[in-house]
Structure formats: structure tokens, C-alpha cells
Design a protein around this motif. Structure first.
Motif, PDB file in Angstrom:
ATOM      1  N   PHE A  45      14.788 -48.109  41.955  1.00  0.00           N
ATOM      2  CA  PHE A  45      14.188 -48.969  42.830  1.00  0.00           C
ATOM      3  C   PHE A  45      12.656 -49.536  42.316  1.00  0.00           C
ATOM      4  CE2 PHE A  45      17.530 -47.060  45.141  1.00  0.00           C
ATOM      5  CZ  PHE A  45      17.975 -48.242  46.004  1.00  0.00           C
ATOM      6  N   TRP A  55      19.527 -32.882  44.027  1.00  0.00           N
ATOM      7  CA  TRP A  55      18.711 -34.123  44.300  1.00  0.00           C
ATOM      8  C   TRP A  55      17.412 -34.088  43.097  1.00  0.00           C
ATOM      9  CZ3 TRP A  55      17.828 -38.904  45.086  1.00  0.00           C
ATOM     10  CH2 TRP A  55      16.818 -39.511  45.348  1.00  0.00           C
ATOM     11  N   GLY A 114      16.817 -46.833  57.102  1.00  0.00           N
ATOM     12  CA  GLY A 114      17.882 -47.997  56.801  1.00  0.00           C
ATOM     13  C   GLY A 114      18.340 -47.975  55.369  1.00  0.00           C
ATOM     14  N   ASN A 115      19.446 -47.855  55.325  1.00  0.00           N
ATOM     15  CA  ASN A 115      20.199 -47.490  53.951  1.00  0.00           C
ATOM     16  C   ASN A 115      19.576 -46.703  52.892  1.00  0.00           C
ATOM     17  OD1 ASN A 115      21.505 -50.108  54.752  1.00  0.00           O
ATOM     18  ND2 ASN A 115      19.931 -51.103  54.733  1.00  0.00           N
ATOM     19  N   MET A 116      19.437 -45.677  53.609  1.00  0.00           N
ATOM     20  CA  MET A 116      18.727 -44.468  52.959  1.00  0.00           C
ATOM     21  C   MET A 116      19.420 -42.962  52.992  1.00  0.00           C
ATOM     22  SD  MET A 116      16.131 -43.085  51.335  1.00  0.00           S
ATOM     23  CE  MET A 116      15.662 -41.147  51.369  1.00  0.00           C
ATOM     24  N   ALA A 119       6.460 -40.977  48.739  1.00  0.00           N
ATOM     25  CA  ALA A 119       6.757 -39.695  49.035  1.00  0.00           C
ATOM     26  C   ALA A 119       8.170 -39.565  48.990  1.00  0.00           C
ATOM     27  CB  ALA A 119       6.486 -39.431  50.539  1.00  0.00           C
ATOM     28  N   ASP A 120       8.869 -38.272  48.767  1.00  0.00           N
ATOM     29  CA  ASP A 120      10.061 -38.075  48.567  1.00  0.00           C
ATOM     30  C   ASP A 120      10.589 -37.411  49.820  1.00  0.00           C
ATOM     31  OD1 ASP A 120      12.606 -37.017  47.662  1.00  0.00           O
ATOM     32  OD2 ASP A 120      11.924 -35.834  46.001  1.00  0.00           O
ATOM     33  N   ALA A 121      11.607 -38.098  50.127  1.00  0.00           N
ATOM     34  CA  ALA A 121      12.245 -37.554  51.774  1.00  0.00           C
ATOM     35  C   ALA A 121      12.775 -36.431  51.673  1.00  0.00           C
ATOM     36  CB  ALA A 121      13.542 -38.445  51.801  1.00  0.00           C
ATOM     37  N   PHE A 163      18.117 -36.719  54.317  1.00  0.00           N
ATOM     38  CA  PHE A 163      17.634 -35.273  53.967  1.00  0.00           C
ATOM     39  C   PHE A 163      17.843 -34.527  55.337  1.00  0.00           C
ATOM     40  CE2 PHE A 163      16.929 -37.513  50.176  1.00  0.00           C
ATOM     41  CZ  PHE A 163      17.278 -36.714  49.066  1.00  0.00           C
ATOM     42  N   TYR A 186      20.725 -58.791  57.444  1.00  0.00           N
ATOM     43  CA  TYR A 186      20.552 -57.495  57.019  1.00  0.00           C
ATOM     44  C   TYR A 186      20.036 -56.294  57.776  1.00  0.00           C
ATOM     45  CZ  TYR A 186      18.700 -54.158  53.441  1.00  0.00           C
ATOM     46  OH  TYR A 186      18.423 -53.146  52.848  1.00  0.00           O
ATOM     47  N   ASP A 231       8.334 -44.167  50.795  1.00  0.00           N
ATOM     48  CA  ASP A 231       9.394 -44.395  49.653  1.00  0.00           C
ATOM     49  C   ASP A 231       9.290 -43.827  48.401  1.00  0.00           C
ATOM     50  OD1 ASP A 231      11.425 -46.865  49.787  1.00  0.00           O
ATOM     51  OD2 ASP A 231      11.218 -46.191  47.737  1.00  0.00           O
ATOM     52  N   LEU A 232      10.147 -43.290  47.685  1.00  0.00           N
ATOM     53  CA  LEU A 232      10.055 -42.591  46.474  1.00  0.00           C
ATOM     54  C   LEU A 232       9.425 -43.362  45.515  1.00  0.00           C
ATOM     55  CD1 LEU A 232      10.979 -40.214  44.874  1.00  0.00           C
ATOM     56  CD2 LEU A 232      13.224 -41.238  44.748  1.00  0.00           C
ATOM     57  N   TRP A 247      13.788 -57.302  45.777  1.00  0.00           N
ATOM     58  CA  TRP A 247      14.425 -56.664  46.544  1.00  0.00           C
ATOM     59  C   TRP A 247      14.742 -57.583  47.917  1.00  0.00           C
ATOM     60  CZ3 TRP A 247      17.770 -52.898  46.827  1.00  0.00           C
ATOM     61  CH2 TRP A 247      18.140 -52.507  47.957  1.00  0.00           C
ATOM     62  N   GLY A 294      12.594 -43.842  53.293  1.00  0.00           N
ATOM     63  CA  GLY A 294      13.043 -44.931  52.269  1.00  0.00           C
ATOM     64  C   GLY A 294      12.969 -46.190  52.658  1.00  0.00           C
ATOM     65  N   THR A 295      11.713 -46.643  52.906  1.00  0.00           N
ATOM     66  CA  THR A 295      11.149 -47.784  53.627  1.00  0.00           C
ATOM     67  C   THR A 295      11.420 -49.061  52.704  1.00  0.00           C
ATOM     68  OG1 THR A 295       9.303 -48.973  55.204  1.00  0.00           O
ATOM     69  CG2 THR A 295       8.577 -47.791  52.916  1.00  0.00           C
TER      70      THR A 295
HETATM   71  C1  LIG Z   1      18.674 -49.160  49.587  1.00  0.00           C
HETATM   72  S1  LIG Z   1      17.041 -49.174  49.721  1.00  0.00           S
HETATM   73  C2  LIG Z   1      16.720 -49.473  51.535  1.00  0.00           C
HETATM   74  C3  LIG Z   1      15.239 -49.821  51.544  1.00  0.00           C
HETATM   75  C4  LIG Z   1      14.967 -50.265  53.097  1.00  0.00           C
HETATM   76  N1  LIG Z   1      15.006 -49.220  53.979  1.00  0.00           N
HETATM   77  C5  LIG Z   1      15.926 -51.543  53.555  1.00  0.00           C
HETATM   78  O1  LIG Z   1      16.820 -51.258  54.297  1.00  0.00           O
HETATM   79  O2  LIG Z   1      15.574 -52.760  52.813  1.00  0.00           O
HETATM   80  C6  LIG Z   1      16.383 -47.396  49.693  1.00  0.00           C
HETATM   81  C7  LIG Z   1      15.164 -46.965  49.484  1.00  0.00           C
HETATM   82  O3  LIG Z   1      15.055 -45.693  49.404  1.00  0.00           O
HETATM   83  C8  LIG Z   1      14.201 -45.018  48.567  1.00  0.00           C
HETATM   84  N2  LIG Z   1      14.615 -43.602  48.288  1.00  0.00           N
HETATM   85  C9  LIG Z   1      15.708 -43.437  47.797  1.00  0.00           C
HETATM   86  N3  LIG Z   1      15.478 -41.869  47.753  1.00  0.00           N
HETATM   87  C10 LIG Z   1      14.266 -41.711  48.427  1.00  0.00           C
HETATM   88  C11 LIG Z   1      13.678 -40.290  48.539  1.00  0.00           C
HETATM   89  N4  LIG Z   1      14.292 -39.161  48.334  1.00  0.00           N
HETATM   90  N5  LIG Z   1      12.568 -40.409  49.335  1.00  0.00           N
HETATM   91  C12 LIG Z   1      12.046 -41.331  49.706  1.00  0.00           C
HETATM   92  N6  LIG Z   1      12.660 -42.767  49.376  1.00  0.00           N
HETATM   93  C13 LIG Z   1      13.796 -42.812  48.774  1.00  0.00           C
HETATM   94  C14 LIG Z   1      14.546 -46.085  47.405  1.00  0.00           C
HETATM   95  O4  LIG Z   1      13.332 -46.049  46.406  1.00  0.00           O
HETATM   96  C15 LIG Z   1      14.640 -47.431  48.048  1.00  0.00           C
HETATM   97  O5  LIG Z   1      13.479 -48.110  48.387  1.00  0.00           O
END
Ligand SMILES: C[S@@+](CC[C@H](N)C(=O)[O-])C[C@H]1O[C@@H](n2cnc3c(N)ncnc32)[C@H](O)[C@@H]1O
Length: 213
Positions: A39, A28, A142-144, A124-126, A147, A54, A98-99, A46, A75-76
Motif C-alpha cells: 500500500f 498477521w 472500507g475494504n479493510m 497505526a496497525d488495526a 481485526f 466506489y 492506516d498501516l 490509489w 484502514g482509511t
Molecule cells: C484496500 S485499501 C482501502 C483503503 C480505503 N479504506 C478505501 O476504501 O479506499 C486497504 C487499506 O488498509 C490498510 N491496511 C491494511 N492492513 C492494515 C492494518 N492492519 N492496519 C491498518 N491499516 C491497514 C492498507 O494500508 C490500505 O490503505
């Protein structure tokens, strides 16, 4: 607004990064800068890229959660899911991480004033969440990329995890629910429930309560 070619390349990268990270979480750190760049770049657009419905699967699963006071959305993005959570649980404190700094800025900017007192957004990093063990009784994604070790660590025993994908297997960041369940089972989760709504799918799971083996 990014063109279709660029968005398609972004979706392919997101799928590649998800598959690799779930199989080899140790890789990672190599993918993180690109993911963050992607992102940050998408953050201003977005919400306009979201299809109607959605959040259907995410909200369908949320409706099964009885109560929660301390909630983390990982990953908000722009916070859409986190806002839905705060509305559903009027006594809860909701944290979104969110990253991407630009996604966090969007989420802060878009926070409805009536929810602002109970919500906060942090970068923050997940893979290494800046929270103590057992800090939350509900954690949502959601869509994340999940970890798994960190999700298990920050949930209280008996707490609930919600993992949702807006377009099921067509979602660029997607992990098959059987794979999610297997990873969670090996970390002591049980009571799995799969749900579907619109084009989306979701999984609910419960972390083993204290004292149960
Ligand atoms: C596909 S988007 C989904 C955003 C939101 N949850 C939605 O459904 O609209 C994925 C999000 O996860 C974040 N992301 C990806 N890897 C991450 C990590 N390791 N830690 C935190 N956020 C992360 C990205 O920056 C992005 O905003």
C-alpha cells in the motif's frame, strides 16, 4: 502507474492475506510488512484506480447511522471514506488510521481545509490500535481486514460498527458478511443490518449496550 500484471498480483496477495488473517490472526505479523509495502507503493495512484460508485455501499450504510461524535475509520487509505464521514456528521471528530505511512501522508495532503480542524490521520496497525477502550461511538472499515477483538475494544457499549466492501465478493480484501456477523456475534454485537448499493455490500452492527447481557 503500476501495470495490470502487478496490480493483479497485488489483488491476489490482498485476498490471500485477508483470508489467512481472518482465520489465523496470530499470523498477521508475518504478512504485515508485505501489506505495508504494497500500500505504500499504491498510495500515489490509489485514487486514480477507484471506480465510480466506489463508496456507494459505505455511504449507503453511513446514511443509516443516526448520530456519532467520535469516529474512527480503520484502514482509511487516502481518506476518501473519512472525508465522507466528516461531511455527514458536522459535529464529529474523525480519526483515520492506516498501516501505510504513504497512505496517511496522502490522506493528510488531501484533507479539505474546511474539514481539517475535526480530522486527523495516524499511522497505526488495526491489530493493535493506539486508543483506549471505548474511545469511539462509530468505527468504520472500507475494504479493510477486520481485526474483530480490537474493533470491539475501541467501540463504546452501544456503539456502531460499519464494514463495507466496494465490489462485494469481488473486492480483493473481502470477508463474507455472514462470517463478519458470526465473528461479531461471538463478541457481543447484535442488531445487524446488511445493505447493498451499486456493486458494493455493507454490514452495520451494534455493540451490546452496557447492562444488557
Ligand atoms: C484496500 S485499501 C482501502 C483503503 C480505503 N479504506 C478505501 O476504501 O479506499 C486497504 C487499506 O488498509 C490498510 N491496511 C491494511 N492492513 C492494515 C492494518 N492492519 N492496519 C491498518 N491499516 C491497514 C492498507 O494500508 C490500505 O490503505
Amino acid at each position: 502507474m503500476p501495470g495490470e500484471l502487478a496490480r493483479s498480483a497485488g489483488r491476489r496477495f490482498a485476498r490471500f492475506a485477508t483470508n489467512l488473517t481472518v482465520r489465523r490472526p496470530g499470523l498477521w505479523p508475518l504478512l504485515r510488512p508485505l501489506m505495508r509495502f504494497q500500500f505504500d507503493w499504491l498510495a500515489p495512484y490509489w485514487d486514480s484506480l477507484r471506480e465510480p460508485g466506489y463508496l456507494d455501499a459505505y455511504e449507503r450504510a453511513l446514511a443509516e447511522v443516526e448520530a456519532a461524535r467520535r469516529i474512527l475509520d480503520v484502514g482509511t487509505g487516502t481518506g476518501l471514506g473519512a472525508f465522507a464521514i466528516a461531511e455527514r456528521f458536522p459535529a464529529a471528530e474523525v480519526v483515520g488510521v492506516d498501516l501505510s505511512a504513504d497512505m496517511v501522508a496522502e490522506a493528510r495532503r488531501k484533507t479539505p481545509p474546511e474539514l481539517a480542524e475535526r480530522m486527523r490521520f495516524e499511522q497505526a496497525d488495526a491489530a493493535r490500535l493506539p486508543f483506549e477502550d471505548a474511545s469511539f461511538d462509530l468505527v468504520t472499515l472500507g475494504n479493510m481486514i477486520p481485526f474483530f477483538d480490537e474493533l470491539g475494544r475501541v467501540l463504546v457499549p452501544g456503539g456502531t460498527l460499519l464494514v463495507a466492501f466496494s465490489s462485494g465478493p469481488e473486492t480483493p480484501i473481502y470477508v463474507p458478511l455472514e462470517r463478519v456477523q458470526a465473528e461479531l456475534e461471538s463478541r457481543g454485537f447484535s442488531q445487524f443490518a446488511e445493505l447493498a448499493a451499486g456493486t458494493g455490500t455493507a454490514l452495520l452492527a451494534r455493540k451490546r449496550p452496557r447492562g444488557l447481557s
